[in-house]
Design an enzyme around this catalytic site. Structure first.
Site, PDB file in Angstrom:
ATOM      1  N   LYS A 109      25.316 -19.596  33.092  1.00 59.08           N
ATOM      2  CA  LYS A 109      25.339 -19.573  34.558  1.00 59.08           C
ATOM      3  C   LYS A 109      26.624 -20.205  35.076  1.00 59.08           C
ATOM      4  CE  LYS A 109      20.349 -19.326  34.763  1.00 59.08           C
ATOM      5  NZ  LYS A 109      19.059 -19.991  34.709  1.00 59.08           N
TER       6      LYS A 109
ATOM      7  N   ASP B 237      16.739 -19.419  43.271  1.00 58.86           N
ATOM      8  CA  ASP B 237      15.799 -18.723  42.378  1.00 58.86           C
ATOM      9  C   ASP B 237      14.734 -17.978  43.186  1.00 58.86           C
ATOM     10  OD1 ASP B 237      16.395 -18.872  39.671  1.00 58.86           O
ATOM     11  OD2 ASP B 237      15.497 -20.862  39.415  1.00 58.86           O
TER      12      ASP B 237
ATOM     13  N   GLN C 265      16.639 -25.687  35.819  1.00 62.82           N
ATOM     14  CA  GLN C 265      16.352 -24.818  34.675  1.00 62.82           C
ATOM     15  C   GLN C 265      14.933 -25.087  34.158  1.00 62.82           C
ATOM     16  OE1 GLN C 265      18.426 -22.345  33.411  1.00 62.82           O
ATOM     17  NE2 GLN C 265      16.606 -21.804  32.235  1.00 62.82           N
TER      18      GLN C 265
END
Ligand code: NAD
Length: 297
Positions: A52, A119, A96
């Site tokens: 990422k 997200d 994460q």
């Protein structure tokens, strides 16, 4: 001839399209910034976070890295989220997953400022998506919508079988596809571990999205001629390779390809799109936060 849907190529187009928005932000003195928070020693999670970061750097998004000892109290993670929420130079926050067992995952999702929740898992953003006015679409299903559009697969009026009902793939995928919108208007059947006669449902579908987490679970004989197959699965299976494993999807590729009009490979299908859509959401978050009108691809 089966169309092999090239996720790497479509993701590259998305990244190129984002450059325009990043330039617009730069003209306004803004560098979009994504903060990642890792509370794990799991090598796969570490790899995901470092990918990422390199994706961000490639397109001109600043990526900040926060690492928390997996043994630390949950409050350390919550405090880090609070600090990132309060920092106006941070536009997107990504924790994460999975977090350690002593951390309340739902609290983590609720704690992130919904305006920075790139997200798209905060309950407010989930609710907005279901209600038909999404702020951030979760990256994997959003990427799949873009893949279908790039492949000229019509969703309007199509029968879709989504296999899997997870909060990160199956449910948001189904919700996006039933929206009264350009990339929606489909009739969706959501299948899961308690579904009976699964093959009847997948055979009746024009589009099958497989997000099951079981290697090669969907086979060609469960599909109709001409179907579009979107394989979300990423499974490591033992193999006689240098690494000792290979990646396979949730679809048995060869038998499905023999039936499909179009199919995504694994790797190189959905995976690169998920990564690209995180950048997309971060650029959107920066535009929204800084009141800069950004054109998104
Ligand atoms: P999950 O484990 O949270 O959900 C799996 C779903 O499959 C569940 O909803 C379950 O009901 C369903 N299922 C299990 N057994 C079934 C059966 N026998 N019949 C029908 N349905 C069944 O998984 P997830 O997080 O949605 O991920 C699914 C897969 O996609 C995994 O392989 C994961 O690694 C992969 N994934 C890939 C990406 C990407 O970017 N390509 C992103 C997220 C997840």
């Amino acid at each position: 001839m089966t169309d092999i849907i090239d996720g790497n190529a479509v993701a590259a187009e998305i990244r190129a399209g984002l450059a325009d928005g990043i330039d617009t932000l730069a003209d306004a003195g803004v560098t979009p910034c994504l903060a990642t928070v890792l509370m794990s020693n799991d090598p796969a999670s570490e790899t995901y976070v470092s990918m990422k970061h390199s994706d961000c750097e490639e397109v001109g998004i600043e990526a900040r890295d926060f690492e928390i000892d997996p043994e630390a109290p949950a409050e350390e993670l919550y405090d880090t989220i609070d600090e990132l929420n309060a920092d106006p130079s941070v536009h997107g926050i990504l924790v994460q997953m999975p977090v350690p067992d002593h951390v309340d995952e739902r609290e983590v999702l609720r704690r992130i400022d919904p305006a920075k929740d790139v997200d798209g898992f905060h309950p407010e953003n989930v609710g907005r998506l279901v209600a038909g006015h999404p702020r951030f679409k979760p990256c994997t299903p959003h990427g799949i919508q873009k893949l279908l559009a790039a492949t000229d697969v019509e969703t309007e009026g199509a029968d879709v079988a989504v296999v899997g009902r997870s909060n990160i793939v199956g449910k948001p995928m189904a919700n996006l596809l039933i929206q009264k919108s350009e990339l929606g208007n489909a009739t969706v059947t959501v299948c899961h571990s308690r579904t009976e006669n699964l093959a009847d449902k997948t055979r009746a579908a024009d589009i099958v999205v497989a997000a099951v987490g079981i290697p090669e679970f969907i086979t060609g004989e469960m599909l109709s001629e001409g179907v579009t197959v979107i394989d979300v699965g990423i499974n490591r299976v033992d193999a006689d390779t240098e690494k000792g494993y290979e990646l396979v999807g949730d679809v048995e590729y060869e038998s499905a390809k023999a039936k499909a009009g179009a199919i995504t490979p694994v790797p190189g299908g959905v995976g690169p799109m998920t990564r690209a859509m995180l950048l997309w959401n971060t650029v959107k978050a920066a535009g929204d936060a800084e009141a800069v009108d950004v054109n998104l691809p």
